[in-house]
Design a protein around this motif. Structure first.
Motif, short mmCIF file in Angstrom:
data_model
loop_
_atom_site.label_atom_id
_atom_site.label_comp_id
_atom_site.label_asym_id
_atom_site.label_seq_id
_atom_site.Cartn_x
_atom_site.Cartn_y
_atom_site.Cartn_z
N ILE A 71 0.84 -1.21 0.00
CA ILE A 71 0.00 0.00 0.00
C ILE A 71 0.86 1.24 0.00
O ILE A 71 0.65 2.17 -0.78
CB ILE A 71 -0.97 0.00 1.20
N LEU A 72 1.87 1.28 0.87
CA LEU A 72 2.72 2.47 0.94
C LEU A 72 3.51 2.68 -0.35
O LEU A 72 3.66 3.81 -0.81
CB LEU A 72 3.66 2.39 2.14
N LYS A 73 4.03 1.60 -0.93
CA LYS A 73 4.84 1.73 -2.15
C LYS A 73 3.99 2.09 -3.36
O LYS A 73 4.36 2.95 -4.14
CB LYS A 73 5.58 0.43 -2.45
N ASN A 74 2.87 1.42 -3.52
CA ASN A 74 2.10 1.57 -4.75
C ASN A 74 0.99 2.61 -4.70
O ASN A 74 0.67 3.20 -5.73
CB ASN A 74 1.51 0.21 -5.17
N LEU A 75 0.40 2.83 -3.55
CA LEU A 75 -0.67 3.82 -3.47
C LEU A 75 -0.18 5.18 -2.98
O LEU A 75 -0.75 6.20 -3.33
CB LEU A 75 -1.81 3.33 -2.58
#
Length: 179
Positions: A6-10
């Motif tokens: 979530i942190l990397k992609n969103l």
């Protein structure tokens, strides 16, 4: 892994352990759930710095098993019943998906996580604009591109705007036209 995704992609955050950190596996003997094992990992001070930011996004997603099926409990046994051609599950402990972000936001399940993520559309639109710019130009954005991305991102989430408008903004940007 789910919180890091979530942190990397969103949110387009770089999730890398600092170079000076020795990655040690914690002693997880006696833990019965994934949550307990992760919280043991957070007891190590060197690990807690990053995991306190990553893990709250992953806990609500524990309601989904590895292939994406919803599960209200962890399963002690999964058994294939041949004559009936189905898998039977023997429930064990209930899944605890509650988490609190460092900002104080609280989640209890995937739906409350979704509401919290939808409340941060400005972060998401900036991350999406940066990923789209990277794809469109075929290179990582430089300092000048970041200024343009900051200007493009709010336009993409304005009232009545959507992904098509983001693509148009990227295609008409200086970074794309002068790549």
């Amino acid at each position: 892994h789910r919180g890091a995704w979530i942190l990397k992609n969103l949110y387009n955050e770089k999730i890398e352990p600092p170079a000076d950190i020795l990655i040690n596996e914690p002693d997880i003997r006696g833990t019965t759930t994934i949550r307990e094992a992760i919280l043991k990992h957070q007891e190590l001070e060197s690990c807690a710095r990053c995991h306190s930011k990553i893990d709250p996004f992953g806990f609500p997603l524990e309601f989904f098993d590895p292939i994406g099926g919803y599960r209200p409990t962890y399963y002690k046994v999964r058994r294939w019943v041949r004559p009936e051609r189905k898998t039977t599950f023997v429930p064990s402990m209930p899944v605890d998906g509650s988490a609190t972000l460092p900002t104080g936001e609280r989640f209890t399940d995937p739906m409350s996580l979704k509401k919290a993520l939808l409340g941060k559309m400005d972060f998401f639109s900036k991350a999406l604009a940066e990923k789209m710019m990277t794809y469109a130009t075929g290179r990582t954005p430089n300092y000048r591109d970041h200024e343009e991305i900051k200007a493009i991102a709010p336009k993409a989430i304005g009232k009545g705007r959507g992904f098509r408008d983001l693509v148009t903004e990227i295609a008409t940007s200086q970074a794309f036209r002068k790549k």
